[in-house]
Design an enzyme around this catalytic site. Structure first.
Site, PDB file in Angstrom:
ATOM      1  N   TYR A  32       0.764  -1.152   0.092  1.00 21.95           N
ATOM      2  CA  TYR A  32       0.006   0.057  -0.094  1.00 21.95           C
ATOM      3  C   TYR A  32       0.884   1.074  -0.056  1.00 21.95           C
ATOM      4  O   TYR A  32       1.983   1.131   0.074  1.00 21.95           O
ATOM      5  CB  TYR A  32      -0.963   0.123   1.237  1.00 21.95           C
ATOM      6  N   GLU A 178      12.657   3.126  13.930  1.00 20.29           N
ATOM      7  CA  GLU A 178      12.071   4.065  13.456  1.00 20.29           C
ATOM      8  C   GLU A 178      10.701   4.074  14.332  1.00 20.29           C
ATOM      9  O   GLU A 178      10.586   3.331  15.293  1.00 20.29           O
ATOM     10  CB  GLU A 178      11.431   3.641  11.921  1.00 20.29           C
ATOM     11  N   LEU A 202      11.174   1.497   6.749  1.00 16.63           N
ATOM     12  CA  LEU A 202      10.462   1.957   5.465  1.00 16.63           C
ATOM     13  C   LEU A 202      11.324   3.207   5.439  1.00 16.63           C
ATOM     14  O   LEU A 202      11.293   4.243   6.174  1.00 16.63           O
ATOM     15  CB  LEU A 202       9.175   2.100   5.597  1.00 16.63           C
TER      16      LEU A 202
END
Length: 285
Positions: A32, A178, A202
């Protein structure tokens, strides 16, 4: 009445049904993106669609549209829903097939779904900052793929919410990776540090814009891993994401970051981020 994209076509939302044997529903077998829209225009679309196709390649999934076709579809969705400021969520699953761990036959096409959501820039959060909680990173080792498998992120984020915090900052054996839905950076002695873009994080699009902002403002930066101890002693800490742009972190585990509400480097980066938005999408109001 809102419209969504379903398999490349605009449809009224209430007319769409999702098959129970969609592999996204049964396996989380899909990818996505969330893309920001300002003034009715897609921001950093090219970076998002490039990452989408890279994620698809990593999971050996074929996307039945070109990048140009995808952009046309998303622009049509923005226009149909008269979206001026907000986001587009789009996802692709490996398709509909009888439940089996093995990939389906090649004639099974990926299912594309996309919808819009109105949302204003979170000016208050970007001004005053947010609180965060440091928790262990228990996710898988392919965080560079923007997949639908987000249970680890969800559990970490809920742990932060339960503690009265806005975001969870994740670490693996003391190394900060993260956030549960953001990238995390620190400022130490005037230099910005952020985790390298490898399989443990990411590579956020807003993270990329932030690094570009560092260059435009002549702010030194290093894509270098830092520790929980570095985080606790940082002068400034901030998170980046499509919806949050660049947002300060004011408290971590109940302790104030740096000097509190003074964010000299973050403010410079926020200004540069706005310049990037306006260069691509026009003036913000």
């Amino acid at each position: 009445m809102s419209y969504i994209v379903f398999n490349g076509k605009l449809s009224k939302r209430e007319t769409i049904t999702i098959d129970i044997e969609d592999r996204g529903y049964q396996f989380g077998d899909g990818i996505y993106e969330v893309v920001r829209v300002y003034n009715g225009r897609l921001f950093t679309w090219q970076e998002h669609v490039d990452r989408l196709f890279a994620s698809a390649e990593k999971i050996r999934m074929s996307i039945p549209y070109t990048k140009e076709e995808m952009k046309t579809i998303m622009e049509s969705l923005i226009e149909k829903n008269q979206l001026s400021e907000g986001t587009i969520y789009l996802q692709l699953t490996r398709g509909i097939a009888p439940r089996n761990h093995a990939f389906p036959a090649n004639d099974v096409k990926a299912v594309l779904v996309a919808y819009t959501r109105q949302s204003k820039r979170p000016a208050d959060l970007m001004e005053r900052g947010v609180d965060a909680l440091v928790v262990p990173d228990k996710r898988w080792l392919h965080c560079d793929i923007k997949s639908l498998n987000l249970l680890g992120n969800v559990l970490a984020h809920q742990e932060a919410l339960d503690a009265g915090c806005y975001e969870a900052i994740l670490h693996r054996d003391g190394i900060i990776t993260e956030g549960s839905h953001t990238n995390v950076s620190i400022v130490s002695n005037g230099t910005v540090y952020t985790h390298p873009a490898n399989n443990l994080i990411l590579n956020g699009i807003s993270r990329m814009v932030m690094l570009k902002a560092c260059e435009s403002k002549s702010i030194p930066y290093e894509e270098k891993a830092f520790t929980v101890d570095d985080l606790s002693h940082a002068d400034e800490v901030f998170i980046t994401s499509t919806t949050l742009e660049i947002t300060p972190v004011r408290m971590i585990n109940g302790q104030p970051v740096g000097s509190g509400d003074r964010y000299p480097i973050i403010r410079k980066l926020q200004d540069a981020f706005i310049q990037e938005i306006e260069a691509e999408c026009g003036p913000l109001h």
